[in-house]
Design a protein around this motif. Structure first.
Motif, short mmCIF file in Angstrom:
data_model
loop_
_atom_site.label_atom_id
_atom_site.label_comp_id
_atom_site.label_asym_id
_atom_site.label_seq_id
_atom_site.Cartn_x
_atom_site.Cartn_y
_atom_site.Cartn_z
N ALA A 152 -6.56 -1.98 -4.34
CA ALA A 152 -6.53 -2.90 -3.21
C ALA A 152 -6.70 -2.11 -1.92
CB ALA A 152 -5.21 -3.66 -3.19
N ALA A 153 -7.29 -2.77 -0.93
CA ALA A 153 -7.39 -2.19 0.41
C ALA A 153 -6.22 -2.75 1.21
CB ALA A 153 -8.71 -2.57 1.06
N VAL A 154 -5.52 -1.87 1.89
CA VAL A 154 -4.37 -2.27 2.70
C VAL A 154 -4.88 -2.90 4.00
CG1 VAL A 154 -2.35 -1.44 3.96
CG2 VAL A 154 -2.91 -0.47 1.71
N ALA A 155 -4.55 -4.17 4.19
CA ALA A 155 -4.84 -4.93 5.42
C ALA A 155 -6.13 -4.53 6.13
CB ALA A 155 -3.65 -4.81 6.38
N PRO A 156 -7.29 -4.64 5.45
CA PRO A 156 -8.53 -4.21 6.11
C PRO A 156 -8.83 -5.01 7.38
CG PRO A 156 -9.01 -5.40 4.08
CD PRO A 156 -7.53 -5.18 4.12
N TRP A 157 -8.30 -6.20 7.51
CA TRP A 157 -8.51 -7.03 8.69
C TRP A 157 -7.80 -6.46 9.92
CZ3 TRP A 157 -6.09 -8.41 4.21
CH2 TRP A 157 -4.70 -8.50 4.25
N LYS A 158 -6.90 -5.49 9.72
CA LYS A 158 -6.20 -4.84 10.84
C LYS A 158 -6.82 -3.50 11.21
CE LYS A 158 -1.68 -6.81 9.73
NZ LYS A 158 -0.29 -6.49 9.36
N ARG A 159 -7.89 -3.11 10.51
CA ARG A 159 -8.54 -1.82 10.76
C ARG A 159 -8.97 -1.74 12.22
NH1 ARG A 159 -12.88 -1.88 7.09
NH2 ARG A 159 -11.44 -1.47 5.41
N GLY A 160 -8.71 -0.61 12.83
CA GLY A 160 -9.10 -0.39 14.22
C GLY A 160 -8.01 -0.75 15.22
#
Length: 181
Positions: A109-117
């Protein structure tokens, strides 16, 4: 940094429209909504087996490559099956076709990719599946973790030497409410 490298090709851009003829239509967002030709549920999560994987615009090596993934273990969502090919979606929403031999049933799983940046944003990994449990690690958005169990609210995850639980709504790689061991 993205886990893929874009490959530009005039042929790839021209053939991109062809991939829509293999579209999956509306995609269900709960595991088990349908069965693919393999008999396995669609959609479902898997990961990349190989460290170099071509994402193609159609289900054959005759189709152009639109992306090159350069790391194994990247989570993918299978949304359609055709012969030995799987239409997949990555954490950024990019879709294309990958041969099934390059995919693994191992869950990541990718950890919270929507919070990247976002600045100073971390996701907590706990020692137990509950808020307030001991802190094991603070993970940056986009980090990929192995997951081997989810209870519908929390997933047991591992990254390097750290093991613990991450809130299921903070990862891309397990459906909301999905439970498995």
């Amino acid at each position: 940094m993205s886990v893929r490298t874009i490959i530009t090709s005039a042929l790839g851009a021209a053939l991109l429209a062809i991939s829509f003829s293999f579209g999956s239509g509306p995609v269900a967002h709960a595991q088990g909504a349908a069965k693919g030709a393999s008999g396995l549920p669609l959609p479902r999560f898997v990961s990349l087996k190989a460290s170099r994987v071509n994402l193609r615009v159609g289900p054959s090596t005759d189709y152009a490559v639109s992306w090159l993934y350069t790391r194994s273990g990247v989570p993918m969502e299978i949304i359609q099956e055709y012969d030995h090919w799987r239409r997949v979606r990555d954490e950024d929403g990019t879709e294309g076709w990958i041969h099934k031999s390059l995919l693994s049933g191992e869950r990541t799983a990718a950890v919270a990719p929507w919070k990247r940046g976002a600045k100073d944003v971390f996701v907590e990994m706990h020692a137990e599946p509950r808020r307030g449990a001991g802190l094991v690690a603070r993970l940056e958005p986009g980090v990929v973790v192995a997951i081997d169990e989810c209870n519908g609210d929390w997933c047991r995850a591992e990254i390097q030497q750290a093991e613990g639980w991450i809130a299921q709504d903070q990862i891309w790689g397990a459906y909301p409410g999905e439970a498995f061991k």
